[in-house]
Scaffold this motif. Structure first.
Motif, PDB file in Angstrom:
ATOM      1  N   UNK A 197      -1.695 -11.449   5.642  1.00 37.09           N
ATOM      2  CA  UNK A 197      -1.413 -10.533   6.747  1.00 37.09           C
ATOM      3  C   UNK A 197      -2.626 -10.142   7.554  1.00 37.09           C
ATOM      4  N   UNK A 198      -3.840 -10.327   7.025  1.00 34.45           N
ATOM      5  CA  UNK A 198      -5.062  -9.952   7.747  1.00 34.45           C
ATOM      6  C   UNK A 198      -5.162 -10.759   9.044  1.00 34.45           C
ATOM      7  N   UNK A 199      -5.526 -10.074  10.109  1.00 33.23           N
ATOM      8  CA  UNK A 199      -5.580 -10.726  11.423  1.00 33.23           C
ATOM      9  C   UNK A 199      -4.217 -10.899  12.031  1.00 33.23           C
ATOM     10  N   UNK A 200      -3.268 -10.034  11.634  1.00 35.67           N
ATOM     11  CA  UNK A 200      -1.889 -10.162  12.106  1.00 35.67           C
ATOM     12  C   UNK A 200      -1.790 -10.107  13.631  1.00 35.67           C
ATOM     13  N   UNK A 201      -0.958 -10.983  14.160  1.00 36.87           N
ATOM     14  CA  UNK A 201      -0.610 -10.951  15.577  1.00 36.87           C
ATOM     15  C   UNK A 201       0.899 -11.168  15.689  1.00 36.87           C
ATOM     16  N   UNK A 202       1.563 -10.401  16.535  1.00 38.30           N
ATOM     17  CA  UNK A 202       3.005 -10.581  16.708  1.00 38.30           C
ATOM     18  C   UNK A 202       3.309 -11.880  17.436  1.00 38.30           C
ATOM     19  N   UNK A 203       4.573 -12.248  17.518  1.00 33.71           N
ATOM     20  CA  UNK A 203       4.971 -13.500  18.174  1.00 33.71           C
ATOM     21  C   UNK A 203       4.508 -13.501  19.616  1.00 33.71           C
ATOM     22  N   UNK A 217       0.871  -1.172   0.000  1.00 37.60           N
ATOM     23  CA  UNK A 217       0.000   0.000   0.000  1.00 37.60           C
ATOM     24  C   UNK A 217       0.909   1.223   0.000  1.00 37.60           C
ATOM     25  N   UNK A 218       1.041   1.862  -1.148  1.00 37.29           N
ATOM     26  CA  UNK A 218       1.942   3.005  -1.248  1.00 37.29           C
ATOM     27  C   UNK A 218       1.370   4.253  -0.589  1.00 37.29           C
ATOM     28  N   UNK A 219       0.046   4.345  -0.511  1.00 40.25           N
ATOM     29  CA  UNK A 219      -0.567   5.506   0.133  1.00 40.25           C
ATOM     30  C   UNK A 219      -0.299   5.505   1.634  1.00 40.25           C
ATOM     31  N   UNK A 220      -0.485   4.362   2.268  1.00 40.72           N
ATOM     32  CA  UNK A 220      -0.231   4.240   3.708  1.00 40.72           C
ATOM     33  C   UNK A 220       1.197   3.798   4.000  1.00 40.72           C
ATOM     34  N   UNK A 221       1.955   3.500   2.936  1.00 42.33           N
ATOM     35  CA  UNK A 221       3.384   3.194   3.008  1.00 42.33           C
ATOM     36  C   UNK A 221       3.717   1.970   3.852  1.00 42.33           C
ATOM     37  N   UNK A 222       3.111   0.829   3.527  1.00 44.05           N
ATOM     38  CA  UNK A 222       3.492  -0.421   4.178  1.00 44.05           C
ATOM     39  C   UNK A 222       3.469  -1.551   3.158  1.00 44.05           C
ATOM     40  N   UNK A 223       4.203  -2.616   3.475  1.00 48.95           N
ATOM     41  CA  UNK A 223       4.218  -3.820   2.655  1.00 48.95           C
ATOM     42  C   UNK A 223       4.142  -5.040   3.559  1.00 48.95           C
ATOM     43  N   UNK A 224       3.531  -6.098   3.040  1.00 47.86           N
ATOM     44  CA  UNK A 224       3.389  -7.362   3.765  1.00 47.86           C
ATOM     45  C   UNK A 224       4.221  -8.422   3.061  1.00 47.86           C
ATOM     46  N   UNK A 225       5.025  -9.132   3.834  1.00 47.44           N
ATOM     47  CA  UNK A 225       5.892 -10.187   3.304  1.00 47.44           C
ATOM     48  C   UNK A 225       5.372 -11.545   3.752  1.00 47.44           C
ATOM     49  N   UNK A 226       5.229 -12.457   2.805  1.00 46.44           N
ATOM     50  CA  UNK A 226       4.840 -13.838   3.094  1.00 46.44           C
ATOM     51  C   UNK A 226       6.121 -14.668   3.186  1.00 46.44           C
ATOM     52  N   UNK A 232      -1.789   0.825  10.232  1.00 45.80           N
ATOM     53  CA  UNK A 232      -1.262  -0.158   9.281  1.00 45.80           C
ATOM     54  C   UNK A 232      -2.016  -1.480   9.392  1.00 45.80           C
ATOM     55  N   UNK A 233      -2.187  -1.967  10.599  1.00 44.18           N
ATOM     56  CA  UNK A 233      -2.866  -3.255  10.797  1.00 44.18           C
ATOM     57  C   UNK A 233      -4.333  -3.189  10.388  1.00 44.18           C
ATOM     58  N   UNK A 234      -4.992  -2.054  10.638  1.00 50.25           N
ATOM     59  CA  UNK A 234      -6.386  -1.896  10.231  1.00 50.25           C
ATOM     60  C   UNK A 234      -6.513  -1.928   8.706  1.00 50.25           C
ATOM     61  N   UNK A 235      -5.550  -1.304   8.010  1.00 51.06           N
ATOM     62  CA  UNK A 235      -5.574  -1.307   6.555  1.00 51.06           C
ATOM     63  C   UNK A 235      -5.339  -2.713   5.997  1.00 51.06           C
ATOM     64  N   UNK A 236      -4.441  -3.465   6.637  1.00 51.75           N
ATOM     65  CA  UNK A 236      -4.194  -4.845   6.205  1.00 51.75           C
ATOM     66  C   UNK A 236      -5.453  -5.693   6.417  1.00 51.75           C
ATOM     67  N   UNK A 237      -6.105  -5.524   7.560  1.00 50.96           N
ATOM     68  CA  UNK A 237      -7.340  -6.271   7.834  1.00 50.96           C
ATOM     69  C   UNK A 237      -8.418  -5.938   6.805  1.00 50.96           C
ATOM     70  N   UNK A 238      -8.515  -4.668   6.436  1.00 48.62           N
ATOM     71  CA  UNK A 238      -9.529  -4.254   5.469  1.00 48.62           C
ATOM     72  C   UNK A 238      -9.292  -4.899   4.112  1.00 48.62           C
ATOM     73  N   UNK A 239      -8.038  -5.129   3.772  1.00 48.52           N
ATOM     74  CA  UNK A 239      -7.716  -5.796   2.504  1.00 48.52           C
ATOM     75  C   UNK A 239      -8.087  -7.257   2.486  1.00 48.52           C
ATOM     76  N   UNK A 240      -8.050  -7.890   3.650  1.00 49.74           N
ATOM     77  CA  UNK A 240      -8.503  -9.274   3.778  1.00 49.74           C
ATOM     78  C   UNK A 240      -7.574 -10.335   3.197  1.00 49.74           C
ATOM     79  N   UNK A 241      -6.391  -9.962   2.746  1.00 50.40           N
ATOM     80  CA  UNK A 241      -5.489 -10.936   2.135  1.00 50.40           C
ATOM     81  C   UNK A 241      -4.416 -11.404   3.089  1.00 50.40           C
TER      82      UNK A 241
END
Length: 236
Positions: free
Chosen positions: A230-236, A96-105, A219-228
């Protein structure tokens, strides 16, 4: 003909494995190298761009995922640990370039996730920092440093901590709580000259170019909204 007992055979097998290891050849007896990664680890994207990992965790589908700055990445880019011994360890799954984050699988067979890198220890997600709070940042270029929060809003905050090339994506914490992701600096101009952290190692505050971090909750709210991924991310 020389007869070999069990002990002699074992010695020969051990010697053969040692020779294979020294030659760098693959062998079933040799364990694959794994990358130990956490918030503050240096990563390499597309084999050429260095940035910093914000954190590692799991999404609701139990995929191992990591976060970094969006301006570091494009979808489909390969990801390596900066040391590179483990080879390609993941792929950029969302940007997401607007919110400036990336998710790595991440490839779970190649990554050992860790909570602590240098002085940064992440044990959960924190609330947004307030004006006057002390936050700490960890970047692969500048290392671990702490400073005062100067300004805040719903999406980002500014703080008195250096940010140099390669630090983008680094975790910003209060105690052991992740509160932000470093995305760079403002770019202050003085007398027609663009200041780039001239005062990072100086006490001359007017020369300092404030660093900017995105609110991790945003950032986490935007990832959840995308639903792909990273959605529902929780740290270790």
């Amino acid at each position: 003909m020389v007869a070999l007992g069990r002990i002699g055979i074992r010695v020969l097998v051990a010697a053969a494995v040692a020779v294979i290891a020294s030659m760098g050849l693959p062998g079933n007896a040799l364990a694959e190298q794994r990358a130990m990664l956490g918030g503050g680890s240096g990563i390499l994207l597309d084999g050429r761009y260095t940035c910093t990992l914000t954190t590692v965790g799991y999404d609701r589908a139990e995929r191992m995922v990591g976060l970094t700055a969006g301006h570091c990445a494009e979808i489909g880019m390969s990801v390596q640990a900066e040391a590179r011994q483990a080879g390609v360890i993941g792929t950029v799954a969302a940007v997401d370039h607007d919110s400036d984050f990336a998710v790595i699988d991440f490839d779970r067979a190649k990554v050992t996730p860790i909570r602590q890198v240098a002085q940064t220890f992440i044990d959960g997600i924190g609330t947004p920092p307030r004006l006057g709070d002390i936050v700490c940042e960890n970047g692969r270029t500048s290392g671990f440093k702490c400073g005062l929060v100067w300004d805040t809003n719903l999406r980002w905050f500014q703080h008195q901590v250096c940010s140099r090339p390669g630090d983008s994506g680094g975790p910003v914490t209060i105690g052991d709580r992740l509160v932000g992701m470093n995305v760079g600096h403002i770019g202050v101009e003085m007398l027609g000259v663009r200041v780039f952290d001239i005062g990072c190692e100086s006490l001359i505050a007017p020369l300092h170019d404030p660093a900017v971090a995105t609110q991790i909750g945003m950032v986490l709210a935007a990832i959840d909204a995308g639903g792909g991924v990273g959605a529902g991310f929780r740290p270790l």
